[in-house]
Design a protein around this motif. Structure first.
Motif, mmCIF file in Angstrom:
data_model
loop_
_atom_site.group_PDB
_atom_site.id
_atom_site.type_symbol
_atom_site.label_atom_id
_atom_site.label_comp_id
_atom_site.label_asym_id
_atom_site.label_seq_id
_atom_site.Cartn_x
_atom_site.Cartn_y
_atom_site.Cartn_z
ATOM 1 N N PHE A 58 72.107 47.528 18.077
ATOM 2 C CA PHE A 58 73.321 47.856 17.146
ATOM 3 C C PHE A 58 73.287 46.967 16.200
ATOM 4 C CE2 PHE A 58 74.771 51.543 19.840
ATOM 5 C CZ PHE A 58 73.788 52.486 19.749
ATOM 6 N N GLY A 59 73.189 45.540 16.323
ATOM 7 C CA GLY A 59 73.287 44.535 15.594
ATOM 8 C C GLY A 59 75.139 44.458 15.657
ATOM 9 N N THR A 60 75.130 43.101 15.197
ATOM 10 C CA THR A 60 76.111 42.522 14.935
ATOM 11 C C THR A 60 76.422 43.091 13.852
ATOM 12 O OG1 THR A 60 75.976 40.615 16.134
ATOM 13 C CG2 THR A 60 77.513 40.482 14.414
ATOM 14 N N HIS A 61 78.264 43.295 13.763
ATOM 15 C CA HIS A 61 78.392 44.207 12.082
ATOM 16 C C HIS A 61 79.836 43.909 12.270
ATOM 17 C CE1 HIS A 61 74.939 46.413 11.469
ATOM 18 N NE2 HIS A 61 74.825 46.919 12.606
ATOM 19 N N MET A 62 80.809 44.196 11.315
ATOM 20 C CA MET A 62 82.086 43.737 10.782
ATOM 21 C C MET A 62 82.799 45.267 11.024
ATOM 22 S SD MET A 62 84.161 41.634 7.763
ATOM 23 C CE MET A 62 83.354 42.812 6.734
ATOM 24 N N LEU A 63 84.283 45.440 11.441
ATOM 25 C CA LEU A 63 84.848 46.756 11.121
ATOM 26 C C LEU A 63 86.170 46.196 9.782
ATOM 27 C CD1 LEU A 63 84.943 48.573 14.114
ATOM 28 C CD2 LEU A 63 84.030 49.033 12.045
ATOM 29 N N LYS A 64 86.598 46.951 9.063
ATOM 30 C CA LYS A 64 87.687 46.811 8.576
ATOM 31 C C LYS A 64 88.898 47.350 8.657
ATOM 32 C CE LYS A 64 85.904 45.330 3.839
ATOM 33 N NZ LYS A 64 85.534 45.306 2.410
ATOM 34 N N VAL A 65 89.918 47.322 8.318
ATOM 35 C CA VAL A 65 91.355 48.259 9.147
ATOM 36 C C VAL A 65 90.769 49.421 8.821
ATOM 37 C CG1 VAL A 65 93.399 48.733 9.354
ATOM 38 C CG2 VAL A 65 92.501 45.964 8.840
ATOM 39 N N GLY A 66 90.629 50.466 9.667
ATOM 40 C CA GLY A 66 90.584 51.707 9.538
ATOM 41 C C GLY A 66 89.502 52.548 9.350
ATOM 42 N N GLU A 67 88.778 51.239 9.621
ATOM 43 C CA GLU A 67 87.247 51.633 9.570
ATOM 44 C C GLU A 67 86.593 51.947 11.573
ATOM 45 O OE1 GLU A 67 84.799 49.448 6.049
ATOM 46 O OE2 GLU A 67 85.198 48.545 7.468
ATOM 47 N N GLU A 68 85.852 52.811 11.251
ATOM 48 C CA GLU A 68 85.385 53.315 12.357
ATOM 49 C C GLU A 68 83.793 52.691 12.821
ATOM 50 O OE1 GLU A 68 84.129 57.211 13.773
ATOM 51 O OE2 GLU A 68 86.688 56.796 13.406
ATOM 52 N N PHE A 69 82.927 52.776 14.348
ATOM 53 C CA PHE A 69 81.816 52.372 14.367
ATOM 54 C C PHE A 69 81.287 53.674 15.417
ATOM 55 C CE2 PHE A 69 78.811 50.816 17.276
ATOM 56 C CZ PHE A 69 77.594 51.549 16.817
ATOM 57 N N HIS A 70 80.649 54.808 14.998
ATOM 58 C CA HIS A 70 80.218 55.718 16.771
ATOM 59 C C HIS A 70 78.968 55.862 16.939
ATOM 60 C CE1 HIS A 70 80.676 58.080 12.959
ATOM 61 N NE2 HIS A 70 79.839 58.566 13.399
ATOM 62 N N PHE A 71 78.831 56.271 17.807
ATOM 63 C CA PHE A 71 77.190 56.764 18.130
ATOM 64 C C PHE A 71 77.177 57.380 19.233
ATOM 65 C CE2 PHE A 71 78.657 52.840 21.035
ATOM 66 C CZ PHE A 71 78.611 53.344 21.742
ATOM 67 N N ARG A 72 75.889 58.186 19.114
ATOM 68 C CA ARG A 72 75.941 59.564 20.327
ATOM 69 C C ARG A 72 74.370 59.495 21.272
ATOM 70 N NH1 ARG A 72 76.916 65.245 16.548
ATOM 71 N NH2 ARG A 72 78.917 64.838 16.370
ATOM 72 N N PHE A 73 75.176 59.636 22.323
ATOM 73 C CA PHE A 73 73.937 59.482 23.409
ATOM 74 C C PHE A 73 73.987 60.464 23.982
ATOM 75 C CE2 PHE A 73 77.347 57.203 24.757
ATOM 76 C CZ PHE A 73 77.421 56.980 26.035
ATOM 77 N N ILE A 74 73.386 61.459 24.963
ATOM 78 C CA ILE A 74 72.509 61.976 26.030
ATOM 79 C C ILE A 74 72.638 60.528 27.749
ATOM 80 C CG2 ILE A 74 71.636 63.725 27.751
ATOM 81 C CD1 ILE A 74 70.333 64.524 24.647
ATOM 82 N N GLN A 75 73.445 61.093 28.430
ATOM 83 C CA GLN A 75 73.726 59.998 29.384
ATOM 84 C C GLN A 75 72.263 60.458 30.126
ATOM 85 O OE1 GLN A 75 76.890 60.526 32.110
ATOM 86 N NE2 GLN A 75 76.812 58.436 32.469
ATOM 87 N N ASN A 76 71.867 59.331 31.230
ATOM 88 C CA ASN A 76 70.350 59.687 31.526
ATOM 89 C C ASN A 76 70.534 60.620 33.019
ATOM 90 O OD1 ASN A 76 70.880 57.646 33.433
ATOM 91 N ND2 ASN A 76 70.071 55.921 32.614
ATOM 92 N N LEU A 77 69.641 61.007 33.825
ATOM 93 C CA LEU A 77 69.701 61.883 34.209
ATOM 94 C C LEU A 77 70.320 61.142 36.269
ATOM 95 C CD1 LEU A 77 68.702 64.790 36.048
ATOM 96 C CD2 LEU A 77 66.315 63.422 36.831
ATOM 97 N N TRP A 78 70.240 59.834 35.630
ATOM 98 C CA TRP A 78 70.566 59.687 37.065
ATOM 99 C C TRP A 78 72.384 58.634 36.595
ATOM 100 C CZ3 TRP A 78 66.310 57.864 34.533
ATOM 101 C CH2 TRP A 78 64.723 58.556 35.647
ATOM 102 N N GLU A 79 73.190 58.727 35.914
ATOM 103 C CA GLU A 79 74.075 58.746 35.279
ATOM 104 C C GLU A 79 74.833 57.196 34.871
ATOM 105 O OE1 GLU A 79 76.687 60.797 37.615
ATOM 106 O OE2 GLU A 79 75.766 62.574 35.902
ATOM 107 N N SER A 80 73.859 56.188 34.716
ATOM 108 C CA SER A 80 73.696 54.941 34.844
ATOM 109 C C SER A 80 73.577 54.755 33.325
ATOM 110 C CB SER A 80 72.279 54.455 36.043
ATOM 111 O OG SER A 80 71.028 54.873 34.854
#
Length: 139
Positions: A58-80
Motif C-alpha cells: 500500500f506504500g507510505t502515506h500520511m493520515l490527518k486527524v479524523g482521516e482513515e485508511f481502509h482495505f478489503r480482502f478475502i482471507q486465503n484458504l489456509w487462513e494465513s
C-alpha cells in the motif's frame, strides 16, 4: 494399468475438479475490511504509516486527524493471510500485524467482517466497532 482402473481414476479426478470450485466458492464468501483511524490530538505532528502483506503493497502515506485508511480482502484458504503496518508519529514508532488469523476475534461477525484500529497518543486500539476498542499496543 487396466482400462477399468484408468476409468475410475479419471472419474475421481473429474469429481474432485467439480467439487473444488464449490468448496472454494463457499469459503470465499467471507470478506474482511480493516480500518485504521487517526485520533491523535492534532495535526502538528503528522501520522505516517506503511502497510503491506506478502501480496499487497500500500506504500507510505500520511493520515490527518479524523482521516482513515481502509482495505478489503478475502482471507486465503489456509487462513494465513497477514497484513502488517509500521507507524511513525514524531519520534515515536511501532510496527505490528493489523490482521492475522489470530486477530479475527477483533472483527465484527457480519457478512463483511470489519476490524478497526484507532491510533491515539497513548497507543493503538482495536475492535469490531469504533466504540468497542481495547488497547493492543503502546507507542
Amino acid at each position: 494399468m487396466s482400462l477399468a482402473k484408468s476409468f475410475f481414476i479419471l472419474l475421481f479426478i473429474l469429481h474432485i475438479g467439480n467439487i473444488y470450485p464449490a468448496i472454494a466458492g463457499n469459503y470465499n464468501s467471507v470478506r474482511y475490511e480493516v480500518h485504521i483511524v487517526s485520533a491523535l490530538p492534532n495535526d502538528d505532528i503528522p501520522l505516517w504509516y506503511h502497510c503491506a502483506s506478502k501480496d499487497d503493497e500500500f506504500g507510505t502515506h500520511m493520515l490527518k486527524v479524523g482521516e482513515e485508511f481502509h482495505f478489503r480482502f478475502i482471507q486465503n484458504l489456509w487462513e494465513s493471510t497477514l497484513f502488517f503496518c509500521h507507524f511513525w508519529w514524531g519520534e515515536k514508532q511501532n510496527a505490528f500485524d493489523v490482521f492475522s488469523n489470530s486477530l479475527t476475534k477483533l472483527c465484527s461477525k457480519s457478512s463483511l467482517r470489519t476490524c478497526y484500529w484507532k491510533v491515539q497518543s497513548d497507543g493503538f486500539y482495536a475492535g469490531p466497532k469504533l466504540d468497542q476498542l481495547n488497547l493492543m499496543h503502546g507507542w
